[in-house]
Design an enzyme around this catalytic site. Structure first.
Site, PDB file in Angstrom:
ATOM      1  N   GLU A  88     -10.790  -7.254  -4.424  1.00  0.00           N
ATOM      2  CA  GLU A  88     -10.359  -8.434  -3.577  1.00  0.00           C
ATOM      3  C   GLU A  88     -11.572  -8.322  -2.776  1.00  0.00           C
ATOM      4  O   GLU A  88     -11.846  -7.525  -1.936  1.00  0.00           O
ATOM      5  CB  GLU A  88      -9.127  -7.966  -2.755  1.00  0.00           C
ATOM      6  CG  GLU A  88      -8.712  -8.749  -1.631  1.00  0.00           C
ATOM      7  CD  GLU A  88      -7.539  -8.550  -0.563  1.00  0.00           C
ATOM      8  OE1 GLU A  88      -6.500  -8.019  -1.302  1.00  0.00           O
ATOM      9  OE2 GLU A  88      -7.618  -8.935   0.434  1.00  0.00           O
ATOM     10  N   HIS A 103       0.798  -1.090  -0.060  1.00  0.00           N
ATOM     11  CA  HIS A 103      -0.012   0.102  -0.013  1.00  0.00           C
ATOM     12  C   HIS A 103       0.965   1.301   0.018  1.00  0.00           C
ATOM     13  O   HIS A 103       1.990   1.067   0.537  1.00  0.00           O
ATOM     14  CB  HIS A 103      -0.730   0.045   1.250  1.00  0.00           C
ATOM     15  CG  HIS A 103      -1.823  -1.110   1.470  1.00  0.00           C
ATOM     16  ND1 HIS A 103      -1.304  -2.123   2.070  1.00  0.00           N
ATOM     17  CD2 HIS A 103      -3.188  -1.108   1.456  1.00  0.00           C
ATOM     18  CE1 HIS A 103      -2.233  -3.008   2.291  1.00  0.00           C
ATOM     19  NE2 HIS A 103      -3.444  -2.404   1.908  1.00  0.00           N
ATOM     20  N   ASP A 125       2.222   1.890   3.336  1.00  0.00           N
ATOM     21  CA  ASP A 125       3.347   1.179   4.131  1.00  0.00           C
ATOM     22  C   ASP A 125       4.670   1.387   3.531  1.00  0.00           C
ATOM     23  O   ASP A 125       5.701   1.434   4.465  1.00  0.00           O
ATOM     24  CB  ASP A 125       3.297  -0.633   3.346  1.00  0.00           C
ATOM     25  CG  ASP A 125       1.629  -1.018   3.166  1.00  0.00           C
ATOM     26  OD1 ASP A 125       0.935  -0.669   4.259  1.00  0.00           O
ATOM     27  OD2 ASP A 125       1.600  -1.847   2.467  1.00  0.00           O
TER      28      ASP A 125
HETATM   29  C1  XLS Z   1      -7.548  -6.511   4.465  1.00  0.00           C
HETATM   30  C2  XLS Z   1      -7.141  -6.842   2.986  1.00  0.00           C
HETATM   31  C3  XLS Z   1      -5.961  -6.089   2.742  1.00  0.00           C
HETATM   32  C4  XLS Z   1      -5.862  -6.150   1.090  1.00  0.00           C
HETATM   33  C5  XLS Z   1      -5.008  -4.660   0.579  1.00  0.00           C
HETATM   34  O1  XLS Z   1      -8.261  -7.412   4.984  1.00  0.00           O
HETATM   35  O2  XLS Z   1      -6.588  -8.119   3.191  1.00  0.00           O
HETATM   36  O3  XLS Z   1      -4.875  -6.131   3.253  1.00  0.00           O
HETATM   37  O4  XLS Z   1      -5.312  -7.329   0.888  1.00  0.00           O
HETATM   38  O5  XLS Z   1      -5.639  -3.652   0.935  1.00  0.00           O
HETATM   39 CA    CA Z   2      -5.671  -9.307   1.439  1.00  0.00          CA
HETATM   40 CA    CA Z   3      -7.109 -10.209   5.227  1.00  0.00          CA
END
Ligand code: XLS
Ligand code: CA
Ligand code: CA
Length: 438
Positions: free
Chosen positions: A230, A99, A102
């Site tokens: 995601e 990110h 990060d």
């Molecule tokens: C949070 C998510 C996050 C994503 C990226 O639960 O897994 O880490 O992978 O923003």
């Molecule tokens: Ca994730």
């Molecule tokens: Ca996660």
């Protein structure tokens, strides 16, 4: 400067390995199912959990030091970058995911945050060239700062939407500059708590527009990789809009985003949605949107996102079976979106956890390859649907049967005479045999 002095390069030592700091199953250059294990698995380090997360939870402060010997936040970010490459080199990991926040600490203004990102991105670029590492995907953290308390792309406040768009624009630029193969949207706070204060239709439409703009902008600056959504059903919001693979698919199709977006399936998110990991992967693959994987595992006894390192070989085997069935990764890979337990707080634990996760996936790949070559599972499924290969079944499969024709067929039949066993227990036993023999 070396950050993990006590740990050397982790190598494949196989069965006879005597140290915990060795791979027993992951042999990067060994060819399995037509590609090296390195190419099949495409392991990535998650920058946030690995380099940043200090083990804080709702009840306590961090237990794991992640300042890398600096007090100034930018110095710490630089040291973190050096430490990240040392870790990837020692673990033989080729990719990382990050990110924006990060890699560089957020400043007081967007301008300052962007300037900091530029400094660290340049450093990462140098280190990548020097060590031969690559970016699997980048993303923007549009959930941590309090401005995103009601969401980012789904915020009720247009100023917040604009800020998020600006932040994502910059994160895309950095990802493209570093040659990233993917860009992820995880809907951090894109959801709601109550419909009493929420215009769900507007929020989702706005989110789609943000994604459309992101795609158009990224393509205009030369990005050829994949966008990913995601899915995750809950946490932090009660109703996350990207609940699961099927929900995301409907969203992508509704807004015409399915040509540019694929899915990044996370194991722990699948289980939170009440699905198996394998189910989510299959939904993605069957619908042409299988993209990448966040490799971790949850705890079936806990109802939240524990992001544990994956060690359950049944899950990794069934995951890699889906990956092989789907023809392998293209731009995607296995990102360890996983953190050591709060009580596993030494630098050695980070290495031991990655070794455990990488070996669990290496084992999974080996088993999945056996499942493919053995063929019993595939043959069973094929035979189970054989009635659609000829006669009335073929007409159904071809979409030429009519209701009247099927009625006439059923009337002539009187009743269904045979229905074969699904043999679930036998098939689970076959899986055990493939896992534990030879
Ligand atoms: C949070 C998510 C996050 C994503 C990226 O639960 O897994 O880490 O992978 O923003
Ligand atoms: Ca994730
Ligand atoms: Ca996660």
């Amino acid at each position: 400067m070396e950050f993990f002095e006590n740990i050397g390069k982790i190598r494949y030592e196989g069965k006879g390995a005597t140290t915990p700091f060795a791979f027993r199953f992951y042999n990067p250059d060994e060819v399995i199912a037509g590609k090296t294990m390195r190419e099949q698995l495409r392991f990535a380090m998650s920058y946030w959990h690995t380099m940043c997360a200090e083990g804080t939870d709702m009840f306590g402060t961090g237990t794991i030091a992640k300042t890398y010997g600096a007090t100034d936040p930018m110095e710490s970010a630089k040291n973190k970058a050096h430490a990240a490459f040392e870790l990837m080199n020692k673990l033989d990991i080729d990719y990382f995911c990050f990110h924006d926040r990060d890699i560089a600490p957020e400043g007081d203004t967007l301008r300052e945050s962007n300037a900091r990102l530029d400094v660290i991105a340049d450093l990462l670029g140098e280190l990548m060239a020097k060590h031969g590492k690559k970016v699997l995907w980048g993303t923007a953290n549009c959930f941590g700062n309090k401005r995103y308390m009601h969401g980012a792309g789904t915020a009720p406040n247009a100023d917040v939407f604009a800020f998020a768009a600006a932040q994502i624009k910059k994160a895309i630029e950095i990802t493209v500059k570093l040659g990233g193969e993917g860009y992820v949207f995880w809907g951090g706070r894109e959801g709601y708590e109550t419909l009493l204060n929420t215009d769900m239709a507007r929020e989702q439409q706005n989110m789609a527009y943000l994604m459309r703009m992101a795609v158009d902008y990224a393509r205009s600056i030369g990005f050829q990789g994949d966008f990913y959504i995601e899915p995750k059903p809950k946490e932090p919001t009660k109703h996350q809009y990207d609940f699961d693979a099927a929900t995301v698919l409907a969203f992508l199709r509704k807004y015409g985003l399915d040509k540019d977006f694929k899915l990044n399936i996370e194991a722990n998110h699948a289980t939170l949605a009440g699905h198996t990991f394998q189910h989510e992967l299959r939904v993605a693959a069957d619908n042409g949107v299988f993209g990448s994987i966040d490799a971790n595992q949850g705890d079936p006894a806990l109802g939240w996102d524990t992001d544990q390192f994956p060690t359950n070989v049944y899950d990794t085997a069934l995951c890699m079976y889906e990956v092989l069935r789907a023809g392998g990764f293209t731009h995607g890979g296995l990102n360890f979106d996983a953190k050591t337990r709060r009580g596993s707080n030494s630098p050695e634990d980070i290495f031991l956890s990655y070794i455990a996760g990488m070996d669990a996936y290496a084992l999974g790949l080996r088993v999945a390859d056996k499942m493919m070559r053995d063929g019993r599972l595939n043959d069973f499924v094929k035979a189970r649907y054989a009635s659609y290969e000829s006669g009335i079944g073929k007409k159904i499969a071809d979409g030429t049967a009519t209701m009247a024709e099927l009625e006439a067929y059923a009337l002539a039949m009187g009743d269904v005479s045979t229905n074969q066993s699904g043999r679930q227990e036998y098939l689970e036993h076959v899986l055990n045999e493939l896992m534990f023999f030879g």
